[in-house]
Motif scaffolding. Structure first.
Motif, mmCIF file in Angstrom:
data_model
loop_
_atom_site.group_PDB
_atom_site.id
_atom_site.type_symbol
_atom_site.label_atom_id
_atom_site.label_comp_id
_atom_site.label_asym_id
_atom_site.label_seq_id
_atom_site.Cartn_x
_atom_site.Cartn_y
_atom_site.Cartn_z
ATOM 1 N N SER A 134 1.006 -1.154 0.094
ATOM 2 C CA SER A 134 0.164 -0.011 0.096
ATOM 3 C C SER A 134 0.657 1.283 -0.069
ATOM 4 O O SER A 134 1.715 1.392 0.876
ATOM 5 C CB SER A 134 -0.911 0.075 1.149
ATOM 6 O OG SER A 134 -1.590 1.318 1.149
ATOM 7 N N ASP A 135 0.638 2.034 -0.889
ATOM 8 C CA ASP A 135 1.114 3.397 -0.804
ATOM 9 C C ASP A 135 0.718 4.579 -0.062
ATOM 10 O O ASP A 135 1.185 5.590 0.198
ATOM 11 C CB ASP A 135 1.124 3.953 -2.187
ATOM 12 C CG ASP A 135 -0.001 4.293 -2.941
ATOM 13 O OD1 ASP A 135 -1.075 3.819 -2.238
ATOM 14 O OD2 ASP A 135 -0.260 4.886 -3.886
ATOM 15 N N LYS A 136 -0.350 3.947 0.942
ATOM 16 C CA LYS A 136 -0.943 4.802 1.897
ATOM 17 C C LYS A 136 -0.651 4.770 3.281
ATOM 18 O O LYS A 136 -0.539 5.452 4.109
ATOM 19 C CB LYS A 136 -2.632 4.873 1.859
ATOM 20 C CG LYS A 136 -3.352 5.020 0.690
ATOM 21 C CD LYS A 136 -4.862 4.873 0.487
ATOM 22 C CE LYS A 136 -5.446 5.350 -0.649
ATOM 23 N NZ LYS A 136 -7.038 5.036 -0.488
ATOM 24 N N VAL A 137 -0.093 3.457 3.312
ATOM 25 C CA VAL A 137 0.338 3.045 4.824
ATOM 26 C C VAL A 137 1.877 3.431 4.792
ATOM 27 O O VAL A 137 2.914 2.829 4.201
ATOM 28 C CB VAL A 137 0.321 1.640 4.965
ATOM 29 C CG1 VAL A 137 0.973 1.234 6.474
ATOM 30 C CG2 VAL A 137 -1.213 1.132 5.102
ATOM 31 N N LEU A 138 2.087 4.453 5.794
ATOM 32 C CA LEU A 138 3.532 4.717 5.988
ATOM 33 C C LEU A 138 4.115 4.133 7.005
ATOM 34 O O LEU A 138 5.508 4.075 7.141
ATOM 35 C CB LEU A 138 3.555 6.523 6.413
ATOM 36 C CG LEU A 138 2.918 7.213 5.485
ATOM 37 C CD1 LEU A 138 2.936 8.738 6.038
ATOM 38 C CD2 LEU A 138 3.557 7.254 4.076
ATOM 39 N N VAL A 154 -3.883 10.928 4.212
ATOM 40 C CA VAL A 154 -5.279 11.161 3.940
ATOM 41 C C VAL A 154 -5.675 11.538 2.416
ATOM 42 O O VAL A 154 -4.758 12.126 2.040
ATOM 43 C CB VAL A 154 -5.764 12.526 4.806
ATOM 44 C CG1 VAL A 154 -7.156 13.077 4.200
ATOM 45 C CG2 VAL A 154 -5.784 12.093 6.482
ATOM 46 N N SER A 155 -6.491 10.908 1.910
ATOM 47 C CA SER A 155 -6.712 11.195 0.403
ATOM 48 C C SER A 155 -7.394 12.393 0.195
ATOM 49 O O SER A 155 -7.956 13.004 1.136
ATOM 50 C CB SER A 155 -7.444 9.896 -0.079
ATOM 51 O OG SER A 155 -8.743 9.786 0.234
ATOM 52 N N SER A 215 -8.741 1.384 2.336
ATOM 53 C CA SER A 215 -9.142 1.240 0.918
ATOM 54 C C SER A 215 -9.856 2.636 0.417
ATOM 55 O O SER A 215 -9.941 2.736 -0.701
ATOM 56 C CB SER A 215 -10.051 -0.138 0.703
ATOM 57 O OG SER A 215 -11.147 0.213 1.551
ATOM 58 N N ILE A 216 -10.432 3.260 1.324
ATOM 59 C CA ILE A 216 -11.072 4.479 1.104
ATOM 60 C C ILE A 216 -10.843 5.996 1.566
ATOM 61 O O ILE A 216 -11.109 7.022 0.826
ATOM 62 C CB ILE A 216 -12.786 4.246 1.609
ATOM 63 C CG1 ILE A 216 -12.748 4.187 3.078
ATOM 64 C CG2 ILE A 216 -13.481 3.240 0.887
ATOM 65 C CD1 ILE A 216 -12.730 5.453 3.832
ATOM 66 N N SER A 217 -9.651 5.887 2.450
ATOM 67 C CA SER A 217 -9.115 7.048 3.161
ATOM 68 C C SER A 217 -8.574 7.900 1.916
ATOM 69 O O SER A 217 -7.899 7.339 0.911
ATOM 70 C CB SER A 217 -8.207 6.519 4.114
ATOM 71 O OG SER A 217 -7.146 5.919 3.929
#
Length: 217
Positions: A134-138, A154-155, A215-217
């Motif tokens: 995931s490119d969202k999880v740091l 946050v998207s 998945s939606i953030s």
């Protein structure tokens, strides 16, 4: 508050822990049988000693029993790790952390009373895997088989909305612990605090709920 630690075994893990504790302002006694390894921590260890972690007389002579926290970071010698841990618990050290090599090592350490058992390679494997998929999880910290803490970017879909408007806890079953924006960290944010694209949320919850939120953030 400054604390005092003993680290027994100066492989990569032991040296890393020693350096970080020093950076955090604590006192560290480093113990290893290899003088070259002790030389690696000269600048970060408050005290150092050449000694065998399985020799009770040596440990007592160094005053290890006067420390509240001891980290057993002995590398591949499982027998030495177990014996050292047993000696420390018999010396009534209140807080013993031990690096485990595998599941069976873990079971023995648990039986003889290790207070905390660490699997650095396993834990790091989990964290790296989360980054890879995931490119969202740091960042990712596993609290148990069921719960984790993650840092999620946050998207744009949440941009300029308050926590109340997003209703994240009710919809996804996860809790926002903090909002990170550049160098500022907002701990325990309020319902009217706004989110902006590229903010970082520190979120705790069940793994399945975190995955759904991600998945939606």
């Amino acid at each position: 508050m400054k604390k005092q630690f003993v680290i027994i075994g100066l492989g990569r893990f032991g040296v890393s822990v020693c350096s970080e504790l020093h950076e955090l302002g604590h006192e560290v006694m480093a113990i290893d049988m290899n003088e070259d390894k002790l030389n690696e921590v000269t600048d970060v260890a408050t005290h150092s000693a050449i000694a065998d972690g399985t020799d009770e007389k040596s440990l007592r002579g160094l005053g290890v029993r006067n420390f509240d926290h001891v980290i057993v970071a002995i590398g591949d010698n499982i027998q030495a790790s177990i014996l050292c841990t047993l000696l420390l618990k018999e010396m009534d050290i209140p807080d013993v952390w031990v690096k485990a090599q595998n599941y069976y090592h873990h079971k023995v350490l648990d039986k003889i009373g290790a207070d905390h058992i660490i699997h650095p390679e396993h834990d790091m494997g989990h964290r790296i895997a989360q980054h890879l998929v995931s490119d969202k999880v740091l960042d990712y910290i596993e609290l148990s088989d069921e719960y984790s803490i993650v840092e999620i970017v946050v998207s744009s879909s949440f941009h300029n909305k308050t926590l109340l408007e997003t209703d994240i806890r009710a919809k996804y079953g996860v809790t926002i612990l903090a909002i990170k924006r550049n160098e500022h960290v907002n701990i325990s944010p309020m319902p009217d605090d706004k989110l902006f694209h590229k903010d970082v949320l520190v979120v705790v919850g069940r793994k399945k709920d975190l995955k759904r939120f991600e998945s939606i953030s």
